[in-house]
Design an enzyme around this catalytic site. Structure first.
Site, PDB file in Angstrom:
ATOM      1  N   SER A  38     -15.901  76.817  38.687  1.00  0.00           N
ATOM      2  CA  SER A  38     -15.623  76.280  37.346  1.00  0.00           C
ATOM      3  C   SER A  38     -16.869  76.269  36.477  1.00  0.00           C
ATOM      4  CB  SER A  38     -15.128  74.837  37.435  1.00  0.00           C
ATOM      5  OG  SER A  38     -14.021  74.752  38.253  1.00  0.00           O
ATOM      6  N   HIS A  69      -9.133  79.801  35.244  1.00  0.00           N
ATOM      7  CA  HIS A  69      -9.667  80.755  36.214  1.00  0.00           C
ATOM      8  C   HIS A  69      -9.149  82.145  35.870  1.00  0.00           C
ATOM      9  CE1 HIS A  69     -11.329  78.034  39.405  1.00  0.00           C
ATOM     10  NE2 HIS A  69     -10.624  77.183  38.694  1.00  0.00           N
ATOM     11  N   HIS A  91      -7.402  79.371  45.798  1.00  0.00           N
ATOM     12  CA  HIS A  91      -7.565  78.117  46.535  1.00  0.00           C
ATOM     13  C   HIS A  91      -6.412  77.912  47.519  1.00  0.00           C
ATOM     14  CE1 HIS A  91      -9.749  77.530  42.725  1.00  0.00           C
ATOM     15  NE2 HIS A  91     -10.571  76.804  43.436  1.00  0.00           N
ATOM     16  N   TYR A  93      -4.902  75.202  48.090  1.00  0.00           N
ATOM     17  CA  TYR A  93      -3.865  74.308  47.538  1.00  0.00           C
ATOM     18  C   TYR A  93      -2.852  75.058  46.658  1.00  0.00           C
ATOM     19  CZ  TYR A  93      -6.886  74.211  43.360  1.00  0.00           C
ATOM     20  OH  TYR A  93      -7.655  74.567  42.278  1.00  0.00           O
ATOM     21  N   GLU A  94      -3.153  76.294  46.324  1.00  0.00           N
ATOM     22  CA  GLU A  94      -2.185  77.060  45.535  1.00  0.00           C
ATOM     23  C   GLU A  94      -0.999  77.508  46.392  1.00  0.00           C
ATOM     24  OE1 GLU A  94      -4.077  79.709  42.446  1.00  0.00           O
ATOM     25  OE2 GLU A  94      -5.834  79.159  43.613  1.00  0.00           O
ATOM     26  N   ALA A 121     -17.487  73.759  41.822  1.00  0.00           N
ATOM     27  CA  ALA A 121     -17.604  72.415  41.260  1.00  0.00           C
ATOM     28  C   ALA A 121     -17.284  71.449  42.385  1.00  0.00           C
ATOM     29  CB  ALA A 121     -16.612  72.249  40.124  1.00  0.00           C
ATOM     30  N   MET A 219     -12.755  71.653  46.980  1.00  0.00           N
ATOM     31  CA  MET A 219     -11.489  72.224  47.468  1.00  0.00           C
ATOM     32  C   MET A 219     -11.591  73.731  47.721  1.00  0.00           C
ATOM     33  SD  MET A 219      -8.992  70.285  44.786  1.00  0.00           S
ATOM     34  CE  MET A 219      -9.273  68.569  44.334  1.00  0.00           C
ATOM     35  N   SER A 220     -12.803  74.233  47.944  1.00  0.00           N
ATOM     36  CA  SER A 220     -12.965  75.682  48.163  1.00  0.00           C
ATOM     37  C   SER A 220     -14.145  75.916  49.103  1.00  0.00           C
ATOM     38  CB  SER A 220     -13.215  76.381  46.815  1.00  0.00           C
ATOM     39  OG  SER A 220     -14.455  75.964  46.285  1.00  0.00           O
ATOM     40  N   ASN A 243     -18.665  65.342  38.885  1.00  0.00           N
ATOM     41  CA  ASN A 243     -18.218  63.950  38.803  1.00  0.00           C
ATOM     42  C   ASN A 243     -18.669  63.239  40.070  1.00  0.00           C
ATOM     43  OD1 ASN A 243     -15.947  65.881  39.899  1.00  0.00           O
ATOM     44  ND2 ASN A 243     -15.637  63.903  40.895  1.00  0.00           N
ATOM     45  N   HIS A 255      -9.205  66.458  35.826  1.00  0.00           N
ATOM     46  CA  HIS A 255      -9.687  67.837  35.780  1.00  0.00           C
ATOM     47  C   HIS A 255     -10.468  68.111  34.498  1.00  0.00           C
ATOM     48  CE1 HIS A 255      -9.856  71.982  36.908  1.00  0.00           C
ATOM     49  NE2 HIS A 255      -9.083  72.403  35.930  1.00  0.00           N
TER      50      HIS A 255
HETATM   51  N1  HPA Z   1     -13.190  66.280  44.730  1.00  0.00           N
HETATM   52  C1  HPA Z   1     -12.756  67.486  45.118  1.00  0.00           C
HETATM   53  N2  HPA Z   1     -12.973  68.577  44.422  1.00  0.00           N
HETATM   54  C2  HPA Z   1     -13.673  68.481  43.281  1.00  0.00           C
HETATM   55  C3  HPA Z   1     -14.163  67.252  42.826  1.00  0.00           C
HETATM   56  C4  HPA Z   1     -13.899  66.080  43.606  1.00  0.00           C
HETATM   57  O1  HPA Z   1     -14.300  64.964  43.277  1.00  0.00           O
HETATM   58  N3  HPA Z   1     -14.825  67.498  41.670  1.00  0.00           N
HETATM   59  C5  HPA Z   1     -14.734  68.827  41.448  1.00  0.00           C
HETATM   60  N4  HPA Z   1     -14.038  69.431  42.425  1.00  0.00           N
END
Ligand code: HPA
Length: 291
Positions: A38, A69, A91, A93-94, A121, A219-220, A243, A255
């Site tokens: 990202s 993306h 990903h 989760y997709e 990210a 998540m990747s 974050n 997001h």
């Molecule tokens: N958790 C999981 N994936 C993320 C996060 C998070 O806090 N921030 C950006 N991708």
């Protein structure tokens, strides 16, 4: 020949058919595969491009469904280093099986890439990290997602029980740290943990991750590193902390915040990635001339 290997071969043939720079007497052979997370997508538009290929033009290639993306390979040079860039990744989760999620990494290796540069990210778990921090990956925890290596081992990729004692290559880490110093970029280091997503973690899950030794969660990436390590690629990775992970700060996650922070630091992040790839290229070529 194994089933996944055959799929990669079929995708590779399709890529060869469509990308002009990969053809001819002195075809372009990427040395580095770079996956843009990202906020980093624009990096691909800032390099000396030799060719572009949309994922949707590769039969059998998993297509990303996340907004923001793009989905394409960009071929070109960063400094003197020939690279293939993934602008957008797939990903777990997709809904794709893990072998689909890592197919692009296997394909980049098939194209010639010996080095994999991962970016993402991530949420900060360590108190040393803040939104906007950059973290060099030193190790990872992939135990909360299925391994992409489950199933019959395909010897064309690697051995049944691959060693994972140094997933993130020490030499590459050294080069990236030097580049960060030269650029005056503060670069933290830490362990990345991959969860499946797509929901952000709960505070209890983040406390668990911290107890397990993770500094940032996402998540990747970790599954991609496992597949790349299986094939003997040298790997490095940088997370952009967008974050604080859930419960570390009391703010609910969304997001939009992730995208905002990724965009805010993208200038610094892009500069570091470009300088690092160029420096890796420099080191590789001076080693080749020495030997
Ligand atoms: N958790 C999981 N994936 C993320 C996060 C998070 O806090 N921030 C950006 N991708």
């Amino acid at each position: 020949m194994g089933k996944q290997y055959e799929r990669v071969e079929a995708c590779y043939r399709r890529v060869l058919e469509q990308v002009d720079c990969l053809k001819g007497n002195s075809p372009f052979v990427p040395q580095v595969g770079l996956i843009l997370g990202s906020g980093l997508g624009e990096l691909a538009d800032e390099i000396q491009q030799e060719g572009v290929l949309d994922y949707r033009d590769i039969d059998g290639f998993p297509l990303s469904t996340v907004s923001g993306h793009a989905g394409r390979f960009v071929f070109g040079y960063i400094g003197r280093m020939p690279v293939v860039i993934m602008q957008g990744r797939v990903h777990y989760y997709e809904g794709y099986p893990m072998e689909d999620v890592v197919l692009p990494v296997r394909l980049m290796h098939r194209m010639g890439a010996k080095i994999l540069f991962l970016t993402n990210a991530a949420g900060g778990i360590s108190h040393k990290l803040f939104p906007g921090s950059l973290m060099l990956l030193t190790d990872q925890i992939a135990s909360f997602v299925p391994s992409p290596l489950i199933g019959a081992n395909e010897a064309e990729f690697g051995t049944r029980f691959p060693d994972m004692s140094e997933i993130y290559d020490r030499d590459l880490q050294r080069i990236i740290k030097k580049c960060a110093m030269e650029q005056g970029v503060e670069l933290q280091e830490g362990v990345y943990i991959q969860f499946t997503g797509p929901a952000y973690e709960t505070p209890a899950e983040v406390r668990m991750a911290r107890l397990l030794g993770a500094d940032a969660c996402g998540m990747s990436t970790a599954c991609e590193a496992v597949a790349a390590n299986h094939m003997g690629m040298k790997i490095c990775g940088i997370s952009c902390i967008t974050n604080m992970a859930c419960g570390i700060s009391s703010k609910p996650l969304n997001h939009e915040e992730v995208k905002e922070t990724a965009d805010r630091v993208s200038g610094e992040f892009k500069a570091l990635v470009k300088a690092s790839v160029a420096a890796i290229g420099h080191e590789v070529s001076s080693k080749t001339t020495e030997s």
